[in-house]
Design a protein around this motif. Structure first.
Motif, PDB file in Angstrom:
ATOM      1  N   LYS A 277       0.820  -1.204   0.000  1.00 33.62           N
ATOM      2  CA  LYS A 277       0.000   0.000   0.000  1.00 33.62           C
ATOM      3  C   LYS A 277       0.859   1.261   0.000  1.00 33.62           C
ATOM      4  CE  LYS A 277      -4.405  -1.432   2.021  1.00 33.62           C
ATOM      5  NZ  LYS A 277      -5.362  -1.249   3.137  1.00 33.62           N
ATOM      6  N   ALA A 278       1.957   1.228   0.738  1.00 35.00           N
ATOM      7  CA  ALA A 278       2.851   2.392   0.790  1.00 35.00           C
ATOM      8  C   ALA A 278       3.390   2.723  -0.591  1.00 35.00           C
ATOM      9  CB  ALA A 278       3.985   2.147   1.775  1.00 35.00           C
ATOM     10  N   PHE A 279       3.763   1.695  -1.342  1.00 32.98           N
ATOM     11  CA  PHE A 279       4.309   1.948  -2.671  1.00 32.98           C
ATOM     12  C   PHE A 279       3.230   2.269  -3.692  1.00 32.98           C
ATOM     13  CE2 PHE A 279       8.045   0.056  -0.765  1.00 32.98           C
ATOM     14  CZ  PHE A 279       9.036   0.880  -1.274  1.00 32.98           C
ATOM     15  N   ALA A 280       2.032   1.729  -3.489  1.00 29.54           N
ATOM     16  CA  ALA A 280       0.933   2.081  -4.389  1.00 29.54           C
ATOM     17  C   ALA A 280       0.578   3.545  -4.270  1.00 29.54           C
ATOM     18  CB  ALA A 280      -0.292   1.221  -4.067  1.00 29.54           C
ATOM     19  N   ALA A 281       0.813   4.115  -3.091  1.00 32.58           N
ATOM     20  CA  ALA A 281       0.497   5.533  -2.854  1.00 32.58           C
ATOM     21  C   ALA A 281       1.673   6.461  -3.138  1.00 32.58           C
ATOM     22  CB  ALA A 281       0.048   5.717  -1.403  1.00 32.58           C
ATOM     23  N   ASP A 282       2.813   5.870  -3.512  1.00 29.25           N
ATOM     24  CA  ASP A 282       4.033   6.638  -3.696  1.00 29.25           C
ATOM     25  C   ASP A 282       4.115   7.177  -5.127  1.00 29.25           C
ATOM     26  OD1 ASP A 282       6.624   7.658  -3.006  1.00 29.25           O
ATOM     27  OD2 ASP A 282       7.497   5.970  -4.072  1.00 29.25           O
ATOM     28  N   ALA A 283       3.948   8.472  -5.296  1.00 31.84           N
ATOM     29  CA  ALA A 283       3.886   9.067  -6.636  1.00 31.84           C
ATOM     30  C   ALA A 283       5.118   8.785  -7.497  1.00 31.84           C
ATOM     31  CB  ALA A 283       3.648  10.567  -6.532  1.00 31.84           C
ATOM     32  N   PRO A 284       6.361   8.973  -6.986  1.00 32.51           N
ATOM     33  CA  PRO A 284       7.522   8.683  -7.838  1.00 32.51           C
ATOM     34  C   PRO A 284       7.566   7.241  -8.283  1.00 32.51           C
ATOM     35  CG  PRO A 284       8.151  10.012  -5.959  1.00 32.51           C
ATOM     36  CD  PRO A 284       6.740   9.561  -5.708  1.00 32.51           C
ATOM     37  N   PHE A 285       7.121   6.309  -7.407  1.00 30.30           N
ATOM     38  CA  PHE A 285       7.110   4.889  -7.763  1.00 30.30           C
ATOM     39  C   PHE A 285       6.057   4.629  -8.817  1.00 30.30           C
ATOM     40  CE2 PHE A 285       5.062   0.743  -6.969  1.00 30.30           C
ATOM     41  CZ  PHE A 285       6.123  -0.079  -7.272  1.00 30.30           C
TER      42      PHE A 285
END
Length: 285
Positions: A277-285
């Protein structure tokens, strides 16, 4: 501490929905390493700036300094020419250096994305994962076995991520067995991935590097099987066949999760979900 004898569930009784949920959570918690900018940065420090060689070096480092042909054998859906591009990566840095760089990239990426798990959270996830990994059968699972042999980092979150990697590669290795059993060749399974929308076809063509002739031959074979329409779109039969392959992969993977049973498998999926979830919400990722 949970013991395998307390929770072991016969493979035939394991809830395949729990197996599928665990696979999704594991994949989401692992996949970012290939896409995060920190991985490109760490690879560049070792002298490799191209996406393909970087990907193969990071993912196959656990195997050791093997020839590219060995990596190709383990990666299945990439064309030989795609994997051959990694030639020379072990001259830039040893597999151990690539593994260390991978851990640095994971650490940096998780910090940037705001992955914060409490010590208790990590300990509970490890108590489940460690039981699974210690009891796993690694026959025919080369990438999983190689990753299980990688020394764990001292940082608890990084160590958790490496254990996640072991079970992610175990299912991946199992999936290749199922693909072969269904007579779905490397290029054919790639074409199906694009046709079903699981991965954009443009991305598959750019990374797997099957040429036009190979792609057309695979599509023709799938059309003859009734899995694709003449225009390359997937048929109902093809959609059902592709889902059946996932079900068979779940069935094959059930043995992996038997030591912690359906309840433990579901709980592990819950514990790993915050990373994805953290990476799904991470714009640069």
């Amino acid at each position: 501490m949970m013991h395998a004898t307390e929770t072991f569930e016969p493979t035939s009784q394991l809830d395949l929905g729990a197996v599928r949920d665990a696979a999704a959570a594991v994949t989401a918690a692992h996949l970012f390493v290939y896409l995060a900018p920190e991985s490109a940065d760490e690879a560049a420090k070792l002298g490799v700036t191209e996406r393909g060689p970087r990907y193969f070096a990071f993912r196959s480092a656990a195997l050791g300094a093997v020839p590219w042909q060995v990596t190709a054998a383990a990666f299945y859906n990439f064309s030989p020419r795609a994997v051959q591009a990694m030639t020379g990566v072990w001259d830039y840095a040893s597999p151990q250096q690539w593994q260390a760089a991978r851990f640095r990239a994971v650490d940096r990426a998780m910090r940037r994305a705001g992955v914060t798990l409490s010590a208790r959270h990590i300990a509970e996830a490890r108590s489940l994962l460690d039981l699974v990994i210690e009891a796993a059968d690694y026959a025919g699972k080369p990438l999983a076995a190689a990753n299980a042999a990688v020394p764990l980092p001292s940082d608890p979150l990084l160590a958790l991520w490496q254990q996640i990697t072991v079970v992610r590669e175990w299912r991946g290795d199992a999936h290749l067995v199922v693909l072969a059993d269904n007579n779905l060749g490397p290029c054919e399974c790639t074409v199906m991935q694009g046709a079903t929308g699981r991965v954009p076809t443009a991305l598959l063509r750019a990374t797997r590097l099957w040429n036009d002739h190979e792609w057309a031959a695979a599509a023709a074979s799938l059309t003859a099987r009734g899995w694709l329409n003449i225009d390359g779109t997937v048929t109902e039969t093809g959609t059902a066949a592709r889902e059946q392959i996932e079900i068979e992969t779940d069935q094959h993977s059930a043995a992996l999760w038997a030591p912690i049973g359906s309840t433990g498998t579901r709980r592990l999926a819950e514990l790993l979900t915050p990373i994805g979830k953290a990476f799904a919400a991470d714009a640069p990722f």
